[in-house]
Design a protein around this motif. Structure first.
Motif, PDB file in Angstrom:
ATOM      1  N   GLY A 183      -8.032 -26.243  64.232  1.00 24.42           N
ATOM      2  CA  GLY A 183      -7.475 -25.707  65.462  1.00 24.42           C
ATOM      3  C   GLY A 183      -7.787 -24.231  65.620  1.00 24.42           C
ATOM      4  N   ALA A 184      -7.594 -23.714  66.822  1.00 23.24           N
ATOM      5  CA  ALA A 184      -7.876 -22.311  67.103  1.00 23.24           C
ATOM      6  C   ALA A 184      -6.610 -21.503  67.323  1.00 23.24           C
ATOM      7  N   ILE A 185      -5.455 -22.129  67.238  1.00 22.61           N
ATOM      8  CA  ILE A 185      -4.198 -21.422  67.448  1.00 22.61           C
ATOM      9  C   ILE A 185      -3.638 -21.034  66.078  1.00 22.61           C
ATOM     10  N   HIS A 186      -3.344 -19.750  65.916  1.00 19.77           N
ATOM     11  CA  HIS A 186      -2.810 -19.260  64.645  1.00 19.77           C
ATOM     12  C   HIS A 186      -1.307 -19.056  64.780  1.00 19.77           C
ATOM     13  N   GLY A 187      -0.591 -19.350  63.723  1.00 25.14           N
ATOM     14  CA  GLY A 187       0.853 -19.174  63.730  1.00 25.14           C
ATOM     15  C   GLY A 187       1.393 -19.263  62.322  1.00 25.14           C
ATOM     16  N   SER A 188       2.703 -19.180  62.220  1.00 18.90           N
ATOM     17  CA  SER A 188       3.344 -19.328  60.912  1.00 18.90           C
ATOM     18  C   SER A 188       4.330 -20.484  60.977  1.00 18.90           C
ATOM     19  N   LEU A 189       4.543 -21.098  59.837  1.00 17.61           N
ATOM     20  CA  LEU A 189       5.365 -22.296  59.762  1.00 17.61           C
ATOM     21  C   LEU A 189       6.313 -22.191  58.580  1.00 17.61           C
ATOM     22  N   GLN A 190       7.557 -22.586  58.771  1.00 19.85           N
ATOM     23  CA  GLN A 190       8.538 -22.668  57.691  1.00 19.85           C
ATOM     24  C   GLN A 190       9.116 -24.069  57.705  1.00 19.85           C
ATOM     25  N   ALA A 191       9.316 -24.632  56.527  1.00 26.65           N
ATOM     26  CA  ALA A 191       9.874 -25.980  56.429  1.00 26.65           C
ATOM     27  C   ALA A 191      10.941 -26.014  55.333  1.00 26.65           C
ATOM     28  N   PRO A 192      12.078 -25.321  55.551  1.00 26.62           N
ATOM     29  CA  PRO A 192      13.136 -25.379  54.540  1.00 26.62           C
ATOM     30  C   PRO A 192      13.730 -26.783  54.483  1.00 26.62           C
ATOM     31  N   PHE A 193      14.223 -27.167  53.302  1.00 27.29           N
ATOM     32  CA  PHE A 193      14.752 -28.514  53.152  1.00 27.29           C
ATOM     33  C   PHE A 193      15.944 -28.502  52.213  1.00 27.29           C
ATOM     34  N   PHE A 194      16.726 -29.556  52.282  1.00 30.81           N
ATOM     35  CA  PHE A 194      17.786 -29.798  51.307  1.00 30.81           C
ATOM     36  C   PHE A 194      17.888 -31.302  51.118  1.00 30.81           C
ATOM     37  N   TYR A 195      18.334 -31.684  49.925  1.00 28.94           N
ATOM     38  CA  TYR A 195      18.451 -33.109  49.630  1.00 28.94           C
ATOM     39  C   TYR A 195      19.818 -33.615  50.084  1.00 28.94           C
ATOM     40  N   SER A 196      19.820 -34.666  50.905  1.00 24.23           N
ATOM     41  CA  SER A 196      21.065 -35.259  51.380  1.00 24.23           C
ATOM     42  C   SER A 196      21.457 -36.460  50.528  1.00 24.23           C
ATOM     43  N   ALA A 197      20.530 -36.975  49.749  1.00 25.46           N
ATOM     44  CA  ALA A 197      20.750 -38.104  48.839  1.00 25.46           C
ATOM     45  C   ALA A 197      19.574 -38.113  47.867  1.00 25.46           C
ATOM     46  N   PRO A 198      19.679 -38.855  46.780  1.00 20.26           N
ATOM     47  CA  PRO A 198      18.539 -38.909  45.862  1.00 20.26           C
ATOM     48  C   PRO A 198      17.268 -39.371  46.590  1.00 20.26           C
ATOM     49  N   ASN A 199      16.214 -38.596  46.427  1.00 19.48           N
ATOM     50  CA  ASN A 199      14.905 -38.872  47.021  1.00 19.48           C
ATOM     51  C   ASN A 199      14.881 -38.853  48.548  1.00 19.48           C
ATOM     52  N   ILE A 200      15.896 -38.275  49.180  1.00 22.21           N
ATOM     53  CA  ILE A 200      15.919 -38.143  50.645  1.00 22.21           C
ATOM     54  C   ILE A 200      16.154 -36.676  50.978  1.00 22.21           C
ATOM     55  N   ALA A 201      15.172 -36.055  51.632  1.00 16.83           N
ATOM     56  CA  ALA A 201      15.274 -34.645  51.998  1.00 16.83           C
ATOM     57  C   ALA A 201      15.395 -34.507  53.514  1.00 16.83           C
ATOM     58  N   GLN A 202      16.256 -33.608  53.941  1.00 12.98           N
ATOM     59  CA  GLN A 202      16.360 -33.240  55.348  1.00 12.98           C
ATOM     60  C   GLN A 202      15.509 -31.984  55.524  1.00 12.98           C
ATOM     61  N   VAL A 203      14.587 -31.994  56.487  1.00 16.67           N
ATOM     62  CA  VAL A 203      13.665 -30.882  56.678  1.00 16.67           C
ATOM     63  C   VAL A 203      13.895 -30.284  58.065  1.00 16.67           C
ATOM     64  N   ASN A 204      14.092 -28.973  58.104  1.00 20.20           N
ATOM     65  CA  ASN A 204      14.157 -28.248  59.365  1.00 20.20           C
ATOM     66  C   ASN A 204      12.833 -27.524  59.521  1.00 20.20           C
TER      67      ASN A 204
END
Length: 160
Positions: free
Chosen positions: A116-137
Motif C-alpha cells: 500500500g501507499a498509505i503510511h500510518g501507525s497501528l496499535q493492537a493492545p489486548f487482554f485475555y478474557s479466558a484461556p486462549n481467548i484474547a480481546q483486541v482493541n
C-alpha cells in the motif's frame, strides 16, 4: 476547533436535560464544549481528558441479540471523576459496505500482494478474557495528507 462531541443548538428552556444531545453525551460518558469565547478553556479540558484516564475493559456474559443492559461504574476512593456509558445493547453491527461493489474491491486490494501507499501507525493492545481467548482493541492513525480525495460529479473517491 475539534470538539469532544458536537451539539446542535436547541432553544433554551427550563428543561435542559431534555436536550437529546445532552442525554446522548451523558449516556456515553462524554462532555460538551459549546461555542463560547473561552477557546483555551475548551482546549485545556480536551487535553486533560486525553492525558488523565484509565480504560477499563468489560466482557459481558452472553445474552440474546437485541437485549439491552445497564452498566454502573463505582470508585472505592474519593476525589476521582468517573465517565462511563450507562449501558449497552447486544446488537449486530451493520456493515455499510455489505452488497456494494466497493466491498469486493476492498477485499481484493487487502488480499493482494501489492504494498500500500498509505503510511500510518497501528496499535493492537489486548487482554485475555479466558484461556486462549484474547480481546483486541485496534487503533490506527493515518496522517490526513497521505490520503487524497477527489470530487467528481458530486461523488467523493480516493485517488489511487
Amino acid at each position: 476547533m475539534r470538539r469532544a462531541r458536537s451539539c446542535p443548538r436547541f432553544p433554551r428552556s427550563r428543561h435542559q436535560s431534555a436536550n437529546p444531545c445532552r442525554l446522548s453525551l451523558k449516556a456515553t460518558g462524554g462532555f460538551s464544549i459549546y461555542n463560547t469565547n473561552d477557546l483555551l478553556g475548551g482546549l485545556e479540558r480536551i487535553a486533560r481528558e486525553q492525558n488523565e484516564f484509565y480504560l477499563l475493559g468489560y466482557v459481558p456474559a452472553s445474552s440474546p441479540e437485541g437485549s439491552c443492559h445497564t452498566l454502573k461504574v463505582k470508585m472505592e476512593h474519593g476525589g476521582m471523576q468517573v465517565s462511563s456509558r450507562s449501558g449497552y445493547c447486544n446488537v449486530r453491527p451493520a456493515n455499510p459496505l455489505d452488497g456494494r461493489p466497493i466491498q469486493k474491491q476492498m477485499e481484493l486490494q487487502a488480499a493482494g500482494s501489492q504494498p500500500g501507499a498509505i503510511h500510518g501507525s497501528l496499535q493492537a493492545p489486548f487482554f485475555y478474557s479466558a484461556p486462549n481467548i484474547a480481546q483486541v482493541n485496534l487503533a490506527m492513525e493515518i496522517p490526513g495528507d497521505s490520503v487524497i480525495f477527489n470530487k467528481e460529479k458530486g461523488q467523493v473517491s480516493r485517488q489511487t
